[in-house]
Design a protein around this motif. Sequence first.
Motif, PDB file in Angstrom:
ATOM      1  N   ASP A 154       0.836  -1.208   0.000  1.00 37.85           N
ATOM      2  CA  ASP A 154       0.000   0.000   0.000  1.00 37.85           C
ATOM      3  C   ASP A 154       0.870   1.257   0.000  1.00 37.85           C
ATOM      4  O   ASP A 154       1.984   1.250   0.521  1.00 37.85           O
ATOM      5  CB  ASP A 154      -0.911  -0.008   1.235  1.00 37.85           C
ATOM      6  N   GLU A 155       0.343   2.340  -0.591  1.00 37.43           N
ATOM      7  CA  GLU A 155       1.062   3.616  -0.694  1.00 37.43           C
ATOM      8  C   GLU A 155       2.464   3.408  -1.284  1.00 37.43           C
ATOM      9  O   GLU A 155       3.456   3.970  -0.817  1.00 37.43           O
ATOM     10  CB  GLU A 155       1.152   4.309   0.670  1.00 37.43           C
ATOM     11  N   ALA A 156       2.519   2.601  -2.319  1.00 38.42           N
ATOM     12  CA  ALA A 156       3.812   2.250  -2.912  1.00 38.42           C
ATOM     13  C   ALA A 156       4.499   3.441  -3.570  1.00 38.42           C
ATOM     14  O   ALA A 156       5.720   3.421  -3.758  1.00 38.42           O
ATOM     15  CB  ALA A 156       3.619   1.135  -3.944  1.00 38.42           C
ATOM     16  N   ALA A 157       3.759   4.488  -3.897  1.00 35.76           N
ATOM     17  CA  ALA A 157       4.364   5.662  -4.524  1.00 35.76           C
ATOM     18  C   ALA A 157       5.176   6.485  -3.536  1.00 35.76           C
ATOM     19  O   ALA A 157       5.960   7.343  -3.943  1.00 35.76           O
ATOM     20  CB  ALA A 157       3.282   6.534  -5.170  1.00 35.76           C
ATOM     21  N   GLN A 158       4.990   6.247  -2.237  1.00 37.26           N
ATOM     22  CA  GLN A 158       5.696   7.020  -1.217  1.00 37.26           C
ATOM     23  C   GLN A 158       6.935   6.298  -0.688  1.00 37.26           C
ATOM     24  O   GLN A 158       7.644   6.818   0.161  1.00 37.26           O
ATOM     25  CB  GLN A 158       4.759   7.314  -0.038  1.00 37.26           C
ATOM     26  N   VAL A 159       7.192   5.104  -1.187  1.00 43.85           N
ATOM     27  CA  VAL A 159       8.239   4.247  -0.633  1.00 43.85           C
ATOM     28  C   VAL A 159       9.487   4.299  -1.509  1.00 43.85           C
ATOM     29  O   VAL A 159       9.394   4.228  -2.737  1.00 43.85           O
ATOM     30  CB  VAL A 159       7.734   2.788  -0.534  1.00 43.85           C
ATOM     31  N   ILE A 160      10.653   4.408  -0.881  1.00 47.80           N
ATOM     32  CA  ILE A 160      11.884   4.355  -1.667  1.00 47.80           C
ATOM     33  C   ILE A 160      12.072   2.930  -2.188  1.00 47.80           C
ATOM     34  O   ILE A 160      11.635   1.960  -1.583  1.00 47.80           O
ATOM     35  CB  ILE A 160      13.109   4.795  -0.850  1.00 47.80           C
ATOM     36  N   GLU A 161      12.731   2.824  -3.329  1.00 48.66           N
ATOM     37  CA  GLU A 161      12.831   1.534  -4.000  1.00 48.66           C
ATOM     38  C   GLU A 161      13.511   0.449  -3.164  1.00 48.66           C
ATOM     39  O   GLU A 161      13.062  -0.707  -3.170  1.00 48.66           O
ATOM     40  CB  GLU A 161      13.538   1.696  -5.343  1.00 48.66           C
TER      41      GLU A 161
END
Length: 231
Positions: free
Chosen positions: A51-58
């Motif tokens: 979830d909220e993968a757009a806010q997570v660093i790779e």
Amino acid sequence: ANIEGGRYKRIRYHELEACTVVVTTLVSLGSLLPPRPRGNSQSLFTHIFMDEAAQVIEPESCIALCLASDRTKIVLAGDVYQTKPLILSKYGKQYGLDESLLQRFEQLPAYETDTLRRCKIELRENFRSQETIVKFLSELFYDDSLLCNPPSLTGPTNYPALSFLHVSGDEQSLHGFPSFYNKEEAELTMLALRKFVAAGVHVENIGVFSTYSGQVKLIHVALKEASINGR
């Protein structure tokens, strides 16, 4: 749960095998999950939902991906047009840490092919915002594709649903305190808040948001000085 008697405990593999669903943060995932037993190459998980993968660093995303096998279904849920990973290091930004795995995948030409295009699902209906706000965001970021549902959602009639207020001010920080604040921005926020209260809007129906804890504390002080009860 990985807390027992007020202390963290290491989760054993057989304990996870007994679970239907495992909920965890990405950072905790690496320490919570033990290595697979020798000779077992299959993943414990049939599905991984991030979830909220757009806010997570790779690198943090890769923690979860390391737990997948070739049969695991992976879902990255998020919005690349909203909050990005917060990277304060200029070197981190230089080497792309401010771009999430979801954003990088979204830009790959492969996901524009007929085979992979069906893997991208866009949720176009917005159920939480007033129509003027949805229309502005839709035109600016989403190629005018968003729909407001229900379109009848309204706010105070004597104020526009969306306004941008200019403020000239500098971000400041206290020595030893890892956050920022802006006095001029706080003053303008209080001015707008007083106008809403004077127009009959109840304080409990007004939300003031800031991404910086220093700014939150400054606004709390201003609210107290103005005898406005806020949380």
